[in-house]
Every structure is written in C-alpha cells, then in structure tokens.
Design an enzyme around this catalytic site. Structure first.
Site, PDB file in Angstrom:
ATOM      1  N   LYS A  83       0.815  -1.224  -0.173  1.00  0.00           N
ATOM      2  CA  LYS A  83       0.007   0.001  -0.002  1.00  0.00           C
ATOM      3  C   LYS A  83       0.802   1.164   0.088  1.00  0.00           C
ATOM      4  CE  LYS A  83      -4.458   0.780   0.503  1.00  0.00           C
ATOM      5  NZ  LYS A  83      -5.589  -0.109  -0.125  1.00  0.00           N
ATOM      6  N   VAL A 143     -20.477   1.269  -3.906  1.00  0.00           N
ATOM      7  CA  VAL A 143     -20.931  -0.052  -3.940  1.00  0.00           C
ATOM      8  C   VAL A 143     -22.223  -0.317  -3.268  1.00  0.00           C
ATOM      9  CG1 VAL A 143     -20.216  -1.995  -2.439  1.00  0.00           C
ATOM     10  CG2 VAL A 143     -18.419  -0.451  -3.249  1.00  0.00           C
TER      11      VAL A 143
HETATM   12  P1  NAD Z   1     -18.394   5.609  -1.311  1.00  0.00           P
HETATM   13  O1  NAD Z   1     -17.628   6.713  -0.686  1.00  0.00           O
HETATM   14  O2  NAD Z   1     -18.987   5.882  -2.451  1.00  0.00           O
HETATM   15  O3  NAD Z   1     -19.739   5.491  -0.351  1.00  0.00           O
HETATM   16  C1  NAD Z   1     -19.852   5.512   0.872  1.00  0.00           C
HETATM   17  C2  NAD Z   1     -21.301   5.764   1.641  1.00  0.00           C
HETATM   18  O4  NAD Z   1     -21.171   5.661   3.102  1.00  0.00           O
HETATM   19  C3  NAD Z   1     -21.581   7.457   1.224  1.00  0.00           C
HETATM   20  O5  NAD Z   1     -22.964   7.377   0.576  1.00  0.00           O
HETATM   21  C4  NAD Z   1     -21.335   8.053   2.558  1.00  0.00           C
HETATM   22  O6  NAD Z   1     -22.285   9.236   2.365  1.00  0.00           O
HETATM   23  C5  NAD Z   1     -21.649   6.918   3.626  1.00  0.00           C
HETATM   24  N1  NAD Z   1     -21.021   7.309   4.805  1.00  0.00           N
HETATM   25  C6  NAD Z   1     -20.061   7.766   4.907  1.00  0.00           C
HETATM   26  N2  NAD Z   1     -19.923   7.935   6.450  1.00  0.00           N
HETATM   27  C7  NAD Z   1     -21.092   7.343   7.019  1.00  0.00           C
HETATM   28  C8  NAD Z   1     -21.483   7.137   8.352  1.00  0.00           C
HETATM   29  N3  NAD Z   1     -20.905   7.478   9.278  1.00  0.00           N
HETATM   30  N4  NAD Z   1     -22.441   6.605   8.456  1.00  0.00           N
HETATM   31  C9  NAD Z   1     -23.299   6.330   7.235  1.00  0.00           C
HETATM   32  N5  NAD Z   1     -23.036   6.549   6.153  1.00  0.00           N
HETATM   33  C10 NAD Z   1     -21.852   7.035   5.893  1.00  0.00           C
HETATM   34  O7  NAD Z   1     -17.400   4.545  -1.007  1.00  0.00           O
HETATM   35  P2  NAD Z   1     -17.693   3.061  -1.576  1.00  0.00           P
HETATM   36  O8  NAD Z   1     -16.815   2.940  -2.685  1.00  0.00           O
HETATM   37  O9  NAD Z   1     -19.013   2.686  -1.858  1.00  0.00           O
HETATM   38  O10 NAD Z   1     -17.231   1.995  -0.722  1.00  0.00           O
HETATM   39  C11 NAD Z   1     -17.728   1.875   0.523  1.00  0.00           C
HETATM   40  C12 NAD Z   1     -17.079   0.876   1.633  1.00  0.00           C
HETATM   41  O11 NAD Z   1     -16.629  -0.218   0.670  1.00  0.00           O
HETATM   42  C13 NAD Z   1     -15.619   1.609   2.052  1.00  0.00           C
HETATM   43  O12 NAD Z   1     -15.500   1.076   3.302  1.00  0.00           O
HETATM   44  C14 NAD Z   1     -14.650   1.114   1.233  1.00  0.00           C
HETATM   45  O13 NAD Z   1     -13.292   1.242   1.577  1.00  0.00           O
HETATM   46  C15 NAD Z   1     -15.055  -0.505   0.867  1.00  0.00           C
HETATM   47  N6  NAD Z   1     -14.596  -1.005  -0.130  1.00  0.00           N
HETATM   48  C16 NAD Z   1     -15.031  -0.416  -1.526  1.00  0.00           C
HETATM   49  C17 NAD Z   1     -14.411  -0.917  -2.784  1.00  0.00           C
HETATM   50  C18 NAD Z   1     -14.656  -0.323  -4.124  1.00  0.00           C
HETATM   51  O14 NAD Z   1     -14.664  -1.181  -5.126  1.00  0.00           O
HETATM   52  N7  NAD Z   1     -15.192   0.940  -4.224  1.00  0.00           N
HETATM   53  C19 NAD Z   1     -13.680  -2.037  -2.969  1.00  0.00           C
HETATM   54  C20 NAD Z   1     -13.497  -2.683  -1.358  1.00  0.00           C
HETATM   55  C21 NAD Z   1     -13.857  -2.247  -0.158  1.00  0.00           C
END
Ligand code: NAD
Length: 350
Positions: A79, A183
């Site tokens: 990372k 996601v």
């Molecule tokens: P994103 O930023 O698009 O979505 C996150 C959502 O969570 C947003 O709608 C935000 O408003 C909401 N949020 C933030 N803080 C919050 C809280 N305290 N309470 C409730 N809602 C809250 O992110 P993403 O790409 O959808 O990823 C979501 C999670 O999955 C993250 O933890 C990320 O690390 C993990 N992840 C994502 C991927 C990917 O392909 N995008 C891959 C592996 C893991």
C-alpha cells in the site's frame, strides 16, 4: 470456541517517499511478495505526522496481503500512503513524482486508487510507470470503476452465506444496508432484483431517498439501522462499525458487506460468535474491486473478472463450513487460509 488468532506478520519493507518540490511525502509499505508483486492502492489523506501515515500504511499493506491471497490472485500485499499537503499544491506533479517512485521499485509494487485518489491521479502516475492500474477502461477489458464488481462479490457472498445458514430464499429476507455510496447502491439494486426487502441508512439523505424511490426501501437513521429488524446487515460505509454497541443492538443474524476493517477490534469476532451472528470476513466478500484491478494490470477481459468474482460465493461457503465444523470464528478460518495461500507462489490467477 476460538474467536481470534494472532495474524502471522512477515517483516514489512518500507520505502520512504519525499520530494519537497513536488509536494510528495509518504511511504510505500510492502508486506508480502511471495505470490507476486505487492499490489494495493494509494491513499491520499491528511495525517497529523509521519508515524500516523506509516502505521496506516502497515495496517493497509498487511490487509492487502490477506485479501489478494484469499482471492487467489498472483499478487502480494502493499500500500502507498501519501500525506496531503496542507497548502496549495500541484496535484499532477505530486502524482507524477509518486509514479517515478513506483517505477524505481521495478514492478515489486503495483499501485491503483484508494481513498482520496482518482482515475486522473493514476493517469498522472502512468506517465512514469507501467506498474499502475485503475486507469480508464477500454471496452470489454478489465478496469474502470471497481464498485460494481465489489457489489457483485458482496452479493454472491450474501447468497452463499444465506444458503449455508438457512437455505431460505433471498426473496423472503430483509437486508439492511448502511452506506449507499458507489458499492452500496449497486448492492441494493442486486438485492432488490433478487426480491429482498431493503432498509437503508446513510449520512446523505439524498442517497437513501433514491433507494426509497427506486426499490421501495425503508429509510432509517444511521444510529437506528443495527437495531431495525432485518435478516442481514450489510455495512457499506466506513470501517469499525462492528463495535460492542452495534453488535449488542444487532437484529440481523448475518453480517456481510463491503466496508473494509468492519471489526472495531479483534475481540469483536468473539462477541459476534457469542451472539450467534455469522460474520462473513470483509476481505473475503469485498475482493471484487481488487480482482478487477489485478485483471486490468494483467491485461485481461471483463469476462475474466466476472468468472473470478463469482468464485467469492463458493469461497465464503467453504470458510463458513470450516468455521462451523471446527467451532471457530469465520475470521480465524479466513486468516489461516490466507496465510497458507500467502506461502504458495502462483503463476496464473485462479
Ligand atoms: P463511497 O464513498 O462511494 O460510499 C460510502 C457511503 O457511505 C457514502 O454514501 C457516504 O455518505 C456514506 N457514509 C460515510 N460515512 C458514513 C457514516 N458515518 N454513516 C453512514 N453512512 C456513511 O464508498 P464506496 O466505494 O461505496 O465504498 C464503501 C466501503 O466499501 C468503503 O469502506 C470502502 O473502503 C469499501 N470498499 C470499496 C471498494 C470499491 O470497489 N469501491 C472495494 C473494497 C472495499
């Protein structure tokens, strides 16, 4: 019952990054290269000091080793963590300097997006190195936005866990989804398509409103979602959501979502076991994104990505089965499996 075993930690290698003129200040942490180059995204974030950035890099690099091994990818774990400059800075110059640093490692580390970085940043990195993914996807090829692949992997993980736990159909179930971002929204679409009832919460009300309109989802407040009656809880916002308070309040008997590092601390795996909640380890379920990134780096097709992402379901079933037979927490079984796979060099992705 054994809820948690200590993780095996190979020695970590660090490459300190510093280029004052470009505003580059950070570290690349390489945790494991036994299966192949260390792969893991580049986080661009505000850290109070160098040691905070370093410990984040160490934790994240280790996590990537486990995730990549478990997904049977020909990659180790690494990372990059870059400290966001306090004042104005030239973003392209900063990421170009980072690209030069990646190039100096001659392919031992492969980078991509993570929190705070974008496709445009990876295009700047790519001006100086080929050891980068997360660039603009070409038609039919792997690459582009990883979120739909991550959502598909989580959906397959949920289906496998439901089949293992009860054999009931998803169409008779209620799923609560916390975090309706990239996601979470894709996951809601797939769950609704399968006939599940949805309960949603997000700090952004507009995102919940879209799910209410599109799928008839019930919207609840973020602090209410754990206790709201549901069969499955899918955390798709931030890490650390599974703490004692949330687990104590949890209505669902199955937890499976996309968020990284869902357990607030290692002992939470034991608390989940005690409460009879099946927890699908986050890195087993959410590997769809890195599978897509890996396939892009290896110049594979979107079909290759699909074939590999749907294997997440059988992988989850195997972890849950072994955990039940040995009376272990699924996270212990997953770590043990990933550690075994980390020792095995591979030439072809599974
Ligand atoms: P994103 O930023 O698009 O979505 C996150 C959502 O969570 C947003 O709608 C935000 O408003 C909401 N949020 C933030 N803080 C919050 C809280 N305290 N309470 C409730 N809602 C809250 O992110 P993403 O790409 O959808 O990823 C979501 C999670 O999955 C993250 O933890 C990320 O690390 C993990 N992840 C994502 C991927 C990917 O392909 N995008 C891959 C592996 C893991």
């Amino acid at each position: 019952m054994v809820a948690r075993a200590s993780r095996m930690t190979p020695p970590m290698e660090y490459v300190r990054l510093f280029d004052e003129a470009a505003g580059l200040d950070g570290v690349i942490a390489i945790h494991s290269t036994a299966r192949g180059p260390a792969a893991g995204g580049c986080r661009f974030w505000t850290y109070p000091d160098e040691s905070a950035a370093m410990s984040d890099a160490v934790r994240l690099a280790e996590g990537m080793s486990y995730k990549n091994a478990m997904a049977e990818l020909p990659f180790g774990g690494g990372k990059a963590v870059l400290r966001r400059p306090a004042g104005a800075f030239d973003r392209a110059a900063l990421f170009e300097a980072f690209g030069e640093a990646v190039e100096r490692l001659e392919g031992r580390y492969v980078t991509a997006e993570d929190v705070g970085t974008s496709v445009a940043d990876m295009e700047a990195v790519a001006r100086h190195t080929s050891h980068v993914a997360g660039r603009t996807a070409l038609p039919g090829r792997a690459g582009g936005d990883p979120s739909p692949w991550t959502a598909l992997g989580v959906f397959e993980a949920i289906r496998a866990a439901v089949a293992f736990q009860s054999g009931s159909a998803l169409s008779s179930m209620t799923v609560s989804v916390l975090g309706i971002g990239n996601v979470g929204a894709h996951l809601c679409d797939m769950l609704a398509e399968a006939g599940a009832e949805l309960v949603v919460a997000d700090i952004d009300p507009a995102r919940c409103a879209r799910m209410a309109e599109r799928h008839g989802a019930r919207v609840v407040a973020v602090h209410e979602i754990a206790a709201t009656p549901a069969d499955i809880f899918a955390p798709c916002a931030l890490g650390g959501v599974l703490d004692a308070a949330t687990i104590g309040a949890l209505s669902a008997r199955l937890v499976c979502g996309a968020a990284n590092n869902q357990l607030a601390s290692e002992d939470m795996a034991g608390l989940l076991l005690e409460r009879g909640v099946t927890y699908v380890p986050d890195y087993v379920a959410n590997a769809g994104g890195i599978i897509n990134v890996a396939a892009e780096y290896l110049d594979e097709s979107a079909d290759d990505v699909h074939q590999r992402v749907v294997k997440i379901g059988p992988r989850v079933a195997a972890v849950l089965d072994e955990a039940a037979r040995e009376k272990l927490a699924p996270s212990v079984v997953a770590d043990r499996t990933a550690e075994r796979l980390m020792q095995e060099p591979v030439s072809e992705p599974a």
